[in-house]
Write a protein that holds these residues in place. Structure first.
Motif, PDB file in Angstrom:
ATOM      1  N   GLY A 146     100.494  94.688 121.487  1.00 48.95           N
ATOM      2  CA  GLY A 146      99.776  93.481 121.019  1.00 48.95           C
ATOM      3  C   GLY A 146      99.310  93.234 119.875  1.00 48.95           C
ATOM      4  O   GLY A 146      98.108  92.602 119.617  1.00 48.95           O
ATOM      5  N   GLN A 147      99.703  93.935 118.905  1.00 52.79           N
ATOM      6  CA  GLN A 147      99.192  93.563 117.443  1.00 52.79           C
ATOM      7  C   GLN A 147     100.263  93.481 116.280  1.00 52.79           C
ATOM      8  O   GLN A 147     101.607  93.696 116.802  1.00 52.79           O
ATOM      9  CB  GLN A 147      98.608  94.985 116.834  1.00 52.79           C
ATOM     10  CG  GLN A 147      97.290  95.199 117.742  1.00 52.79           C
ATOM     11  CD  GLN A 147      96.400  96.616 117.042  1.00 52.79           C
ATOM     12  OE1 GLN A 147      97.177  97.561 116.872  1.00 52.79           O
ATOM     13  NE2 GLN A 147      95.200  96.367 117.162  1.00 52.79           N
ATOM     14  N   LEU A 148      99.906  92.829 115.382  1.00 53.34           N
ATOM     15  CA  LEU A 148     101.000  92.957 114.097  1.00 53.34           C
ATOM     16  C   LEU A 148     100.435  93.353 112.821  1.00 53.34           C
ATOM     17  O   LEU A 148      99.221  93.592 112.716  1.00 53.34           O
ATOM     18  CB  LEU A 148     101.573  91.409 114.036  1.00 53.34           C
ATOM     19  CG  LEU A 148     100.526  90.304 113.509  1.00 53.34           C
ATOM     20  CD1 LEU A 148     100.334  90.542 111.968  1.00 53.34           C
ATOM     21  CD2 LEU A 148     101.177  88.936 113.632  1.00 53.34           C
ATOM     22  N   CYS A 149     101.256  93.681 112.048  1.00 54.79           N
ATOM     23  CA  CYS A 149     100.661  94.294 110.700  1.00 54.79           C
ATOM     24  C   CYS A 149     100.510  93.006 109.811  1.00 54.79           C
ATOM     25  O   CYS A 149     101.509  92.274 109.311  1.00 54.79           O
ATOM     26  CB  CYS A 149     101.771  95.020 109.960  1.00 54.79           C
ATOM     27  SG  CYS A 149     101.167  95.785 108.415  1.00 54.79           S
ATOM     28  N   MET A 150      99.304  92.569 109.032  1.00 51.20           N
ATOM     29  CA  MET A 150      99.161  91.859 108.264  1.00 51.20           C
ATOM     30  C   MET A 150      99.103  92.294 106.954  1.00 51.20           C
ATOM     31  O   MET A 150      98.318  93.031 106.591  1.00 51.20           O
ATOM     32  CB  MET A 150      97.702  90.949 108.514  1.00 51.20           C
ATOM     33  CG  MET A 150      97.088  90.103 107.787  1.00 51.20           C
ATOM     34  SD  MET A 150      98.106  88.720 107.869  1.00 51.20           S
ATOM     35  CE  MET A 150      97.359  87.663 106.442  1.00 51.20           C
ATOM     36  N   CYS A 151      99.853  91.735 105.971  1.00 50.28           N
ATOM     37  CA  CYS A 151     100.000  92.321 104.779  1.00 50.28           C
ATOM     38  C   CYS A 151      98.844  92.121 103.889  1.00 50.28           C
ATOM     39  O   CYS A 151      98.192  90.986 103.742  1.00 50.28           O
ATOM     40  CB  CYS A 151     101.301  91.647 103.867  1.00 50.28           C
ATOM     41  SG  CYS A 151     102.885  92.000 104.901  1.00 50.28           S
ATOM     42  N   ASP A 152      98.301  92.985 103.022  1.00 50.16           N
ATOM     43  CA  ASP A 152      97.281  92.820 102.326  1.00 50.16           C
ATOM     44  C   ASP A 152      97.326  93.738 100.978  1.00 50.16           C
ATOM     45  O   ASP A 152      98.438  94.584 100.773  1.00 50.16           O
ATOM     46  CB  ASP A 152      96.104  93.179 103.404  1.00 50.16           C
ATOM     47  CG  ASP A 152      94.729  92.457 102.541  1.00 50.16           C
ATOM     48  OD1 ASP A 152      94.845  91.667 101.449  1.00 50.16           O
ATOM     49  OD2 ASP A 152      93.535  93.166 103.040  1.00 50.16           O
TER      50      ASP A 152
END
Length: 236
Positions: A146-152
């Protein structure tokens, strides 16, 4: 055709029909219609270190995920973290006595100090008062269900996600960023809905409580499955 070939062809047809096999097709996406101010127009790619991330920003400020891409990573950085606890305290509270700085100890000085998990880095998450080890991600599989990886920068971070890419959402909708609690990190992602009344904070008017003569920031929050303007109680 020889008899055994008829038999094999029949078995293959039965397997494809029963299992979905190569004949399985993705269900058609539903179609929704959004108010003009909520639509994504002139979407531009968001990059980190000059590399694509799969995330894009629309002309109205909405951030969405057009494609799944591994996030770039700067880790480990060779330079030490510049803001130390003592520096931060004296910068924000000049009269803070130096002899009290030692009651809190910074957890790290460099990214190399953070090794408990993959993608560790030394950051200053608590109002820049102290350094702490944080752990990021470069792809969705680095995150929980239920999560995704947000690029930063310097590395991605895991956020809640009801969708992972625009194609998970109805036609005319995007897998768009939202804020679970007004003014509070972190963000999350969910499909746009016809019930949304905003997509970015700037679309919400300022609110004033006349009984106490105080103005509140009204931010675009995700509540009950829709984006709506809500008072920003958690500011940082």
């Amino acid at each position: 055709m020889r008899p055994w070939r008829w038999l094999c062809a029949g078995l293959l047809t039965a397997w494809v029909t029963a299992s979905g096999g190569c004949a399985a097709a993705r269900p058609p996406r539903s179609v929704i219609h959004l108010a003009p101010e909520l639509q994504c127009i002139s979407s531009k790619p968001l990059q980190v270190l000059g590399q694509p991330t799969g995330f894009q920003e629309c002309a109205n400020g909405l951030v969405h995920r057009a494609a799944k891409e591994d996030c770039p990573s700067l880790l480990p950085r060779k330079e030490p973290v510049q803001v130390t606890l003592a520096q931060a305290l004296r910068r924000q509270v000049p009269e803070f006595p130096e002899d009290r700085v030692e009651v809190i100890v910074d957890e790290c000085a460099r990214d190399a100090d953070c090794t408990a998990q993959p993608h560790g880095y030394c950051g200053t998450p608590i109002f820049d008062f102290a350094t702490m080890c944080e752990y990021g991600c470069v792809k969705d599989s680095d995150c929980g269900e239920g999560q995704l990886c947000m690029c930063d920068d310097p590395v991605g971070y895991c956020v809640l996600a009801e969708c992972t890419v625009d194609d998970d959402c109805p036609v005319n909708s995007t897998c768009a960023q939202y804020w679970p609690t007004p003014g509070c990190p972190p963000n999350g992602f969910a499909c746009q809905s016809p019930r949304d009344e905003c997509v970015v904070h700037s679309q919400c008017p300022e609110s004033t409580d006349e009984s106490i003569a105080v103005s509140f920031s009204v931010l675009c929050a995700f509540e009950n499955g829709r984006r709506a303007c809500s008072k920003g109680w958690c500011m940082h």
